[in-house]
Enzyme design. Sequence first.
Site, PDB file in Angstrom:
ATOM      1  NE  ARG A   1      -2.612  -3.886  -1.562  1.00  0.00           N
ATOM      2  CZ  ARG A   1      -2.942  -4.875  -0.722  1.00  0.00           C
ATOM      3  NH1 ARG A   1      -3.895  -5.744  -1.063  1.00  0.00           N
ATOM      4  NH2 ARG A   1      -2.349  -5.017   0.445  1.00  0.00           N
TER       5      ARG A   1
ATOM      6  CE1 TYR B   1       7.282  -8.121   1.185  1.00  0.00           C
ATOM      7  CE2 TYR B   1       5.299  -6.830   1.568  1.00  0.00           C
ATOM      8  CZ  TYR B   1       6.675  -6.921   1.516  1.00  0.00           C
ATOM      9  OH  TYR B   1       7.445  -5.823   1.800  1.00  0.00           O
TER      10      TYR B   1
ATOM     11  CE  LYS C   1      -3.658   9.209   3.977  1.00  0.00           C
ATOM     12  NZ  LYS C   1      -3.098  10.544   3.577  1.00  0.00           N
TER      13      LYS C   1
ATOM     14  CD  GLU D   1       7.074   9.233   7.081  1.00  0.00           C
ATOM     15  OE1 GLU D   1       7.376   8.133   6.569  1.00  0.00           O
ATOM     16  OE2 GLU D   1       7.867  10.193   7.113  1.00  0.00           O
TER      17      GLU D   1
ATOM     18  CB  ALA E   1       2.560  16.336   3.390  1.00  0.00           C
TER      19      ALA E   1
ATOM     20  N   GLY F   1      -0.552  -8.765   9.076  1.00  0.00           N
ATOM     21  CA  GLY F   1      -1.823  -8.054   8.885  1.00  0.00           C
ATOM     22  C   GLY F   1      -2.099  -7.676   7.443  1.00  0.00           C
TER      23      GLY F   1
ATOM     24  N   PRO G   1      10.930  -9.778  -4.385  1.00  0.00           N
ATOM     25  CG  PRO G   1      11.362  -8.312  -2.611  1.00  0.00           C
ATOM     26  CD  PRO G   1      11.490  -8.450  -4.093  1.00  0.00           C
TER      27      PRO G   1
ATOM     28  CB  THR H   1      -5.205   5.548   1.122  1.00  0.00           C
ATOM     29  OG1 THR H   1      -5.080   4.179   0.779  1.00  0.00           O
ATOM     30  CG2 THR H   1      -5.161   5.651   2.646  1.00  0.00           C
ATOM     31  CG  ASP H   2      -7.565   1.537  -1.699  1.00  0.00           C
ATOM     32  OD1 ASP H   2      -6.505   1.774  -1.086  1.00  0.00           O
ATOM     33  OD2 ASP H   2      -7.621   0.757  -2.680  1.00  0.00           O
ATOM     34  CD  GLU H   3      -2.977   0.821   1.839  1.00  0.00           C
ATOM     35  OE1 GLU H   3      -2.529   0.438   2.931  1.00  0.00           O
ATOM     36  OE2 GLU H   3      -2.275   0.943   0.825  1.00  0.00           O
TER      37      GLU H   3
ATOM     38  CE1 TYR I   1      -0.342   5.827   4.308  1.00  0.00           C
ATOM     39  CE2 TYR I   1      -1.359   3.806   3.497  1.00  0.00           C
ATOM     40  CZ  TYR I   1      -1.070   5.150   3.343  1.00  0.00           C
ATOM     41  OH  TYR I   1      -1.507   5.823   2.228  1.00  0.00           O
TER      42      TYR I   1
ATOM     43  CG  ASP J   1       8.091  17.268   0.232  1.00  0.00           C
ATOM     44  OD1 ASP J   1       7.274  16.647  -0.464  1.00  0.00           O
ATOM     45  OD2 ASP J   1       8.859  16.695   1.044  1.00  0.00           O
TER      46      ASP J   1
ATOM     47  CE  LYS K   1       4.714   3.338  -0.498  1.00  0.00           C
ATOM     48  NZ  LYS K   1       4.826   4.733  -0.795  1.00  0.00           N
TER      49      LYS K   1
END
Length: 348
Positions: free
Chosen positions: A216, A209, A156, A86, A84, A278, A207, A128-130, A152, A35, A191
């Site tokens: 999710r 959005y 990925k 971001e 690893a 977005g 907060p 990731t599913d993103e 991001y 790391d 997160k």
Amino acid sequence: MRLVVTGAAGFIGTNFVRHALARSADAVSRLVAVDLLTYAGNYANLADLEADPRFRFVRADIADRDAMATLVDEEAVDTLVNCAAETHVDRSIADHSPFVTTNVEGTLVLLEAARQRTGFRRFLQVSTDEVYGSISAGRATEDWPTRPSSPYAASKAAADAFVQAYATTYGLPAIITRCSNNYGPYQFPEKLIPLFVTNGLDGEALPLYGDGLNVRDWIHVEDHCAALWHVLGLPAAGGEVFNVSAEHEVPNRDVTDVILRLLDRPASLVRYVDDRPGHDRRYALDATRLRRLGWAPRRRFEEGLADTVAWYREQRAWWEAIKSGAYRDYYERMYGGRLRDSSAAPRS
Ligand code: NAD
Ligand code: TYD
């Protein structure tokens, strides 16, 4: 298995290293935790593991070609799990450059180090599913096209494409898991869930959005780690993708209500703030492939979230240390103006 886990001091890395070291020495004879200890990495998460003779921690950058090649060689590594990265969408909108360096170039450096090592058995890219983008209807299967929305997610998706290219071009036994949103212990309080739990514990604003109705697909980190371990044991030539999901969709407003109830805090803490640009409306994964191959999630969301809230309540020293210093500047930059301009009810 002689295993390297990168990003080992982050949320999923820490949980996965603990999961792997709980297996016998026959299953895992060596585990090297790598790391860079960026803002998101925390050596304290791993310190107690130094007592295990199989464990070694190395502070290094996955984008450092020489360091990674030397490590893979010296440790006779046969398996690499790449956690690893971001990982925060909002930070990627503010500055994409570390996302390209670590997520794309760093993954390429690791692929190349694995390719050069004879006897290398498995490269597992934790994705990731993103990468599928916002899912308006149905659930994304592994053969859906990637349509990333944020910098991001784009980084990925690019890394996933390189993993598949290395499997196709060089025959590297490299596979990809794409998991939905995780929650559980050791998650950095930027997160949604750890941010709202720790703010709630301190009686501070939550907060939310936009209209708070983005959806999710939540999974406990232990179930994700069990899935990573499971795929390491599957026969796969290379290039395969496995979705990981408990198929449990929850709108952000409902997650917030459950957190407030568990903390016994009033709904007046919720502040609706300007939306993320977005912002993907909904994530939903189909995990049939992995279920058919013998993995299944075990944790129910309400019970897992209650355990997670209890963990943050008990580990105040862990997150208070994180939430001082540079985190405060981050929070002011990200939320200061938006909170001053927020409202008690959704805007749309
Ligand atoms: P995290 O931000 O908590 O941890 C990332 C770790 O990577 C940190 O310890 C950081 O220090 C380390 N790191 C960053 N850049 C590095 C570099 N250049 N070299 C070495 N280490 C570096 O993230 P996480 O939530 O644990 O996510 C881990 C992986 O799982 C990521 O690839 C992410 O895309 C994926 N994932 C996360 C989720 C989720 O909900 N958290 C869901 C699906 C997939
Ligand atoms: P996040 O935890 O950042 O994960 P991701 O965007 O990668 O899914 O956000 C989860 C959801 O919560 C997402 O719809 C954005 C929303 N969110 C808020 O409403 N407020 C916040 O302060 C944060 C961090 C997220």
